[in-house]
Design a protein around this motif. Structure first.
Motif, PDB file in Angstrom:
ATOM      1  N   SER A 278      13.724  76.501  70.520  1.00  0.00           N
ATOM      2  CA  SER A 278      13.783  76.087  71.921  1.00  0.00           C
ATOM      3  C   SER A 278      14.875  76.813  72.694  1.00  0.00           C
ATOM      4  N   GLY A 279      15.851  77.405  71.975  1.00  0.00           N
ATOM      5  CA  GLY A 279      16.929  78.133  72.635  1.00  0.00           C
ATOM      6  C   GLY A 279      18.263  77.406  72.629  1.00  0.00           C
ATOM      7  N   LYS A 280      18.322  76.234  71.981  1.00  0.00           N
ATOM      8  CA  LYS A 280      19.552  75.430  72.055  1.00  0.00           C
ATOM      9  C   LYS A 280      20.734  76.091  71.339  1.00  0.00           C
ATOM     10  N   SER A 281      20.505  76.678  70.168  1.00  0.00           N
ATOM     11  CA  SER A 281      21.615  77.347  69.470  1.00  0.00           C
ATOM     12  C   SER A 281      22.036  78.622  70.186  1.00  0.00           C
ATOM     13  N   THR A 282      21.075  79.337  70.766  1.00  0.00           N
ATOM     14  CA  THR A 282      21.409  80.520  71.557  1.00  0.00           C
ATOM     15  C   THR A 282      22.273  80.128  72.751  1.00  0.00           C
ATOM     16  N   MET A 283      21.934  79.007  73.385  1.00  0.00           N
ATOM     17  CA  MET A 283      22.719  78.529  74.513  1.00  0.00           C
ATOM     18  C   MET A 283      24.136  78.181  74.086  1.00  0.00           C
ATOM     19  N   LEU A 284      24.272  77.536  72.936  1.00  0.00           N
ATOM     20  CA  LEU A 284      25.601  77.178  72.430  1.00  0.00           C
ATOM     21  C   LEU A 284      26.420  78.428  72.131  1.00  0.00           C
ATOM     22  N   ASN A 285      25.778  79.436  71.545  1.00  0.00           N
ATOM     23  CA  ASN A 285      26.483  80.683  71.226  1.00  0.00           C
ATOM     24  C   ASN A 285      26.937  81.412  72.484  1.00  0.00           C
ATOM     25  N   ILE A 286      26.170  81.295  73.548  1.00  0.00           N
ATOM     26  CA  ILE A 286      26.566  81.914  74.813  1.00  0.00           C
ATOM     27  C   ILE A 286      27.734  81.146  75.431  1.00  0.00           C
ATOM     28  N   ILE A 287      27.673  79.811  75.389  1.00  0.00           N
ATOM     29  CA  ILE A 287      28.801  79.006  75.870  1.00  0.00           C
ATOM     30  C   ILE A 287      30.063  79.335  75.077  1.00  0.00           C
ATOM     31  N   GLY A 288      29.892  79.526  73.759  1.00  0.00           N
ATOM     32  CA  GLY A 288      31.020  79.788  72.883  1.00  0.00           C
ATOM     33  C   GLY A 288      31.450  81.236  72.805  1.00  0.00           C
ATOM     34  N   LEU A 289      30.860  82.099  73.643  1.00  0.00           N
ATOM     35  CA  LEU A 289      31.228  83.517  73.720  1.00  0.00           C
ATOM     36  C   LEU A 289      30.983  84.266  72.413  1.00  0.00           C
ATOM     37  N   ILE A 290      30.079  83.737  71.602  1.00  0.00           N
ATOM     38  CA  ILE A 290      29.644  84.447  70.404  1.00  0.00           C
ATOM     39  C   ILE A 290      28.538  85.431  70.768  1.00  0.00           C
ATOM     40  N   ASP A 291      27.740  85.062  71.760  1.00  0.00           N
ATOM     41  CA  ASP A 291      26.648  85.908  72.236  1.00  0.00           C
ATOM     42  C   ASP A 291      26.817  86.121  73.736  1.00  0.00           C
ATOM     43  N   THR A 292      26.141  87.130  74.261  1.00  0.00           N
ATOM     44  CA  THR A 292      26.235  87.487  75.675  1.00  0.00           C
ATOM     45  C   THR A 292      24.858  87.364  76.321  1.00  0.00           C
ATOM     46  N   PRO A 293      24.759  86.745  77.478  1.00  0.00           N
ATOM     47  CA  PRO A 293      23.448  86.625  78.122  1.00  0.00           C
ATOM     48  C   PRO A 293      22.958  87.964  78.656  1.00  0.00           C
ATOM     49  N   THR A 294      21.655  88.113  78.706  1.00  0.00           N
ATOM     50  CA  THR A 294      21.070  89.299  79.330  1.00  0.00           C
ATOM     51  C   THR A 294      21.269  89.247  80.842  1.00  0.00           C
ATOM     52  N   GLU A 295      21.162  88.046  81.378  1.00  0.00           N
ATOM     53  CA  GLU A 295      21.397  87.817  82.806  1.00  0.00           C
ATOM     54  C   GLU A 295      22.145  86.502  82.967  1.00  0.00           C
ATOM     55  N   GLY A 296      22.858  86.382  84.084  1.00  0.00           N
ATOM     56  CA  GLY A 296      23.542  85.124  84.388  1.00  0.00           C
ATOM     57  C   GLY A 296      25.039  85.189  84.157  1.00  0.00           C
ATOM     58  N   GLU A 297      25.709  84.092  84.475  1.00  0.00           N
ATOM     59  CA  GLU A 297      27.161  84.021  84.411  1.00  0.00           C
ATOM     60  C   GLU A 297      27.614  82.754  83.690  1.00  0.00           C
ATOM     61  N   VAL A 298      28.715  82.871  82.955  1.00  0.00           N
ATOM     62  CA  VAL A 298      29.323  81.726  82.274  1.00  0.00           C
ATOM     63  C   VAL A 298      30.762  81.603  82.745  1.00  0.00           C
ATOM     64  N   TYR A 299      31.145  80.386  83.128  1.00  0.00           N
ATOM     65  CA  TYR A 299      32.504  80.106  83.558  1.00  0.00           C
ATOM     66  C   TYR A 299      33.118  79.063  82.627  1.00  0.00           C
TER      67      TYR A 299
END
Length: 220
Positions: A39-60
């Motif tokens: 569903s993308g939940k672990s990918t979302m967590l990794n992006i929040i945790g700066l382990i992964d980088t989004p293709t588009e969008g911003e994280v603050y």
């Protein structure tokens, strides 16, 4: 505290893990990211945790846009602002409990005397101070997960990220771990939990459901 704006993630295989996901998590919230496998939940967590980088969008994080910071800056934010708890513990099995928990402090160059104080305080929070000299490989699964939580807490981060932390545990140990998260949240920590378990998700204060890389429900 955590703001994700229009996050999309496409892997080299052209798999779209996330599609235009926006999330706002306030300081002190306890949020569960839920959904079926893929569903993308672990990918979302990794992006929040700066382990992964989004293709588009911003994280603050705390008002700072962090997606385009250097890897060194991201590592600094991870080590000072966040604590991670994973399903597979990721402990050094040949190290003592104390040495496993001490690792983030060594990375941060914390002086030895202060390290000892912080490690022992962190182990005491999870009820394992008496095991500090035990090798990690000699612990039960539940104890290993409590050590990983102690390690996540040792730098006193404001944010705790947990990815299926009870996935390898029986019901009794799951209950123990979930109680620790609830106590941490009462102490003011922001908790973001990824889980496929309804029972675990129901213990969070808010649930965000993802399906096929999109948010389909944001339940307060």
């Amino acid at each position: 505290m955590i703001v994700c704006k229009h996050i999309s993630k496409t892997f080299p295989t052209h798999t779209k893990a996330l599609q235009d996901v926006s999330i706002h998590i306030k300081k002190g919230e306890y949020v569960a990211l839920i959904g079926k496998s893929g569903s993308g939940k672990s990918t979302m967590l990794n992006i929040i945790g700066l382990i992964d980088t989004p293709t588009e969008g911003e994280v603050y994080i705390n008002g700072k846009m962090v997606c385009k910071t250097t890897e060194k800056e991201k590592a600094g934010i991870r080590n000072s602002e966040m604590g991670y708890v994973f399903q597979s513990f990721f402990l050094e099995k040949a190290y003592t409990v104390y040495k496993n928990v001490e690792m983030p402090l060594l990375i941060a160059d914390v002086p030895k005397k202060e390290r000892k104080k912080l490690v022992q305080e962190s182990l005491d929070k999870v009820g394992l101070l008496h095991k500090e000299k035990e090798l990690a490989k000699n612990l039960s699964g539940g104890e290993q997960q409590r050590v990983s939580i102690a390690r996540a807490l040792v730098n006193n981060p404001n944010i705790i990220l947990a990815d299926e932390p009870c996935g390898n545990l029986d019901s009794e140990n799951t209950e123990n771990i979930m109680r620790i998260f609830e106590e941490l949240n009462r102490d003011g920590k922001t908790i973001v939990l990824v889980t496929h378990s309804k029972e675990e998700a129901d213990r969070a204060r808010r649930k965000i459901m993802l399906k096929d890389g999109r948010i389909i429900d944001n339940e307060a």
